[in-house]
Write a protein that holds these residues in place. Structure first.
Motif, PDB file in Angstrom:
ATOM      1  N   ALA A  73      -4.159  11.577   1.077  1.00 26.72           N
ATOM      2  CA  ALA A  73      -3.908  12.969   0.693  1.00 26.72           C
ATOM      3  C   ALA A  73      -2.413  13.270   0.698  1.00 26.72           C
ATOM      4  CB  ALA A  73      -4.647  13.911   1.635  1.00 26.72           C
ATOM      5  N   ALA A  74      -1.701  12.727   1.680  1.00 25.90           N
ATOM      6  CA  ALA A  74      -0.254  12.927   1.736  1.00 25.90           C
ATOM      7  C   ALA A  74       0.434  12.263   0.553  1.00 25.90           C
ATOM      8  CB  ALA A  74       0.293  12.381   3.053  1.00 25.90           C
ATOM      9  N   ALA A  75      -0.041  11.087   0.170  1.00 28.12           N
ATOM     10  CA  ALA A  75       0.535  10.392  -0.988  1.00 28.12           C
ATOM     11  C   ALA A  75       0.269  11.176  -2.267  1.00 28.12           C
ATOM     12  CB  ALA A  75      -0.039   8.986  -1.091  1.00 28.12           C
ATOM     13  N   GLU A  76      -0.950  11.724  -2.402  1.00 25.49           N
ATOM     14  CA  GLU A  76      -1.243  12.539  -3.581  1.00 25.49           C
ATOM     15  C   GLU A  76      -0.308  13.741  -3.654  1.00 25.49           C
ATOM     16  OE1 GLU A  76      -5.456  13.103  -4.970  1.00 25.49           O
ATOM     17  OE2 GLU A  76      -5.857  12.448  -2.915  1.00 25.49           O
ATOM     18  N   LEU A 134       8.785   5.627   0.687  1.00 19.43           N
ATOM     19  CA  LEU A 134       8.809   4.253   1.199  1.00 19.43           C
ATOM     20  C   LEU A 134       8.153   4.158   2.570  1.00 19.43           C
ATOM     21  CD1 LEU A 134       9.733   1.302   0.978  1.00 19.43           C
ATOM     22  CD2 LEU A 134      12.025   2.039   1.677  1.00 19.43           C
ATOM     23  N   ARG A 135       8.089   5.250   3.273  1.00 22.06           N
ATOM     24  CA  ARG A 135       7.485   5.259   4.617  1.00 22.06           C
ATOM     25  C   ARG A 135       5.983   5.509   4.581  1.00 22.06           C
ATOM     26  NH1 ARG A 135      11.652   5.251   8.239  1.00 22.06           N
ATOM     27  NH2 ARG A 135      13.641   6.159   7.580  1.00 22.06           N
ATOM     28  N   LEU A 136       5.467   5.951   3.431  1.00 24.81           N
ATOM     29  CA  LEU A 136       4.081   6.423   3.368  1.00 24.81           C
ATOM     30  C   LEU A 136       3.133   5.314   2.917  1.00 24.81           C
ATOM     31  CD1 LEU A 136       2.019   8.630   3.666  1.00 24.81           C
ATOM     32  CD2 LEU A 136       2.777   9.601   1.494  1.00 24.81           C
ATOM     33  N   ASP A 137       2.758   4.458   3.869  1.00 27.56           N
ATOM     34  CA  ASP A 137       1.728   3.462   3.583  1.00 27.56           C
ATOM     35  C   ASP A 137       0.360   4.114   3.775  1.00 27.56           C
ATOM     36  OD1 ASP A 137       2.333   3.645   6.326  1.00 27.56           O
ATOM     37  OD2 ASP A 137       1.526   1.661   6.743  1.00 27.56           O
ATOM     38  N   VAL A 138      -0.564   3.769   2.902  1.00 28.96           N
ATOM     39  CA  VAL A 138      -1.860   4.455   2.877  1.00 28.96           C
ATOM     40  C   VAL A 138      -2.934   3.557   3.454  1.00 28.96           C
ATOM     41  CG1 VAL A 138      -3.642   5.453   1.404  1.00 28.96           C
ATOM     42  CG2 VAL A 138      -1.228   5.903   0.926  1.00 28.96           C
ATOM     43  N   ASP A 139      -3.442   3.965   4.625  1.00 34.01           N
ATOM     44  CA  ASP A 139      -4.525   3.244   5.280  1.00 34.01           C
ATOM     45  C   ASP A 139      -5.787   4.080   5.425  1.00 34.01           C
ATOM     46  OD1 ASP A 139      -3.332   0.705   5.789  1.00 34.01           O
ATOM     47  OD2 ASP A 139      -2.173   1.600   7.409  1.00 34.01           O
ATOM     48  N   ASP A 140      -5.647   5.404   5.354  1.00 35.41           N
ATOM     49  CA  ASP A 140      -6.802   6.268   5.594  1.00 35.41           C
ATOM     50  C   ASP A 140      -6.735   7.489   4.683  1.00 35.41           C
ATOM     51  OD1 ASP A 140      -4.888   7.955   6.759  1.00 35.41           O
ATOM     52  OD2 ASP A 140      -5.335   7.270   8.785  1.00 35.41           O
ATOM     53  N   ASP A 143       0.831  -1.206   0.000  1.00 31.73           N
ATOM     54  CA  ASP A 143       0.000   0.000   0.000  1.00 31.73           C
ATOM     55  C   ASP A 143       0.865   1.257   0.000  1.00 31.73           C
ATOM     56  OD1 ASP A 143       0.995  -0.307   2.550  1.00 31.73           O
ATOM     57  OD2 ASP A 143      -0.952  -0.155   3.564  1.00 31.73           O
ATOM     58  N   LEU A 144       1.837   1.274  -0.922  1.00 29.58           N
ATOM     59  CA  LEU A 144       2.772   2.395  -1.043  1.00 29.58           C
ATOM     60  C   LEU A 144       2.612   3.030  -2.431  1.00 29.58           C
ATOM     61  CD1 LEU A 144       5.910   0.557   0.400  1.00 29.58           C
ATOM     62  CD2 LEU A 144       4.401   2.119   1.642  1.00 29.58           C
ATOM     63  N   PRO A 145       1.487   3.692  -2.705  1.00 26.14           N
ATOM     64  CA  PRO A 145       1.214   4.162  -4.062  1.00 26.14           C
ATOM     65  C   PRO A 145       2.128   5.278  -4.548  1.00 26.14           C
ATOM     66  CG  PRO A 145      -0.438   5.020  -2.546  1.00 26.14           C
ATOM     67  CD  PRO A 145       0.365   3.999  -1.784  1.00 26.14           C
ATOM     68  N   ALA A 146       2.863   5.923  -3.632  1.00 29.53           N
ATOM     69  CA  ALA A 146       3.789   6.984  -4.026  1.00 29.53           C
ATOM     70  C   ALA A 146       5.237   6.484  -4.076  1.00 29.53           C
ATOM     71  CB  ALA A 146       3.675   8.163  -3.052  1.00 29.53           C
ATOM     72  N   LEU A 147       5.450   5.180  -3.930  1.00 29.78           N
ATOM     73  CA  LEU A 147       6.804   4.641  -3.829  1.00 29.78           C
ATOM     74  C   LEU A 147       7.662   5.012  -5.035  1.00 29.78           C
ATOM     75  CD1 LEU A 147       8.875   2.870  -2.355  1.00 29.78           C
ATOM     76  CD2 LEU A 147       7.894   0.894  -3.550  1.00 29.78           C
ATOM     77  N   ALA A 198      10.835   1.877   9.022  1.00 24.57           N
ATOM     78  CA  ALA A 198       9.633   2.238   9.774  1.00 24.57           C
ATOM     79  C   ALA A 198       8.730   3.129   8.933  1.00 24.57           C
ATOM     80  CB  ALA A 198      10.014   2.965  11.063  1.00 24.57           C
ATOM     81  N   ASP A 199       7.444   3.123   9.267  1.00 27.59           N
ATOM     82  CA  ASP A 199       6.517   4.016   8.574  1.00 27.59           C
ATOM     83  C   ASP A 199       6.734   5.451   9.051  1.00 27.59           C
ATOM     84  OD1 ASP A 199       5.290   4.196  11.065  1.00 27.59           O
ATOM     85  OD2 ASP A 199       3.546   3.006  10.493  1.00 27.59           O
TER      86      ASP A 199
END
Length: 203
Positions: A186-189, A175-181, A108-112, A131-132
């Motif tokens: 929004a941070a990944a976008e 790599l730290r930005l896993d998307v759960d919510d 769940d790392l769409p910005a990787l 770590a996340d």
């Protein structure tokens, strides 16, 4: 057939059951979960030092999409235990690519960015983890096969430290930005998501 480098182990829940904390309708949630996994796989495959991506999923239809993206796939051997599933996947990786080192990466790392993953792998000597962004969970774990013992789950950063694994330093934002919510999405976008997720967000 790759014989060295890293094999990424990518555990993928069936998209229909993934990302339950995203407060969107079920069809959109399914579409986003699938897009996250495909963008993560695509970034891993583009990373220097990664010889193959072995996706672990019980969704036979989505396994076909992952294979079309360039992954190898296997069924999830222990659906209720992520760490045991990863250990079984590591054993399969060793059978197929005996000289490669297994590295578990969250799907769940769409910005990787491949550059962030390559930087993290450059630190990989012995057991290592990333770590996340909250420094509570874990998005990556790697170790030589004989020492491969992941501790994903609640409080996994501390669990990995307690197990003797060393934490990979550096920014590694994608790599730290896993998307759960929604906040993480929004941070990944803002960071820049992959093509599959961009398309899913437009649908």
């Amino acid at each position: 057939m790759p014989t060295s480098g890293y094999v990424v182990l990518l555990p993928v829940k069936p998209p229909a059951r993934g990302k339950s904390r995203l407060e969107v309708d079920p069809d959109r949630r399914r579409t986003l979960a699938a897009a996250f996994a495909l963008d993560t796989a695509r970034a891993c495959l583009a990373t220097g030092g990664v010889s193959a991506v072995l996706a672990v999923t019980d969704d036979a239809g989505f396994a076909g999409d992952l294979r079309n993206a360039g992954c190898e796939t296997i069924p999830d051997g222990v659906t209720s235990d992520l760490n045991e599933s990863l250990r079984l996947a590591a054993a399969e990786s060793r059978r197929r690519w005996p000289e490669a080192t297994p590295v578990a990466v969250c799907a769940d790392l769409p910005a990787l960015l491949p550059a962030d993953l390559e930087t993290a792998l450059a630190w990989a000597s012995g057991a290592r983890f990333v770590a996340d962004r909250e420094r509570v969970g874990t998005t990556l774990y790697t170790a030589p096969y004989d020492a491969f013992a992941p501790h994903f789950g609640r409080g996994s950063r501390q669990a990995h430290l307690d197990s003797g694994a060393a934490e990979v330093p550096g920014d590694l934002a994608s790599l730290r930005l896993d998307v759960d919510d929604a906040a993480a999405l929004a941070a990944a976008e803002a960071l820049g998501v992959g093509a599959h997720t961009r398309l899913a967000l437009l649908s």
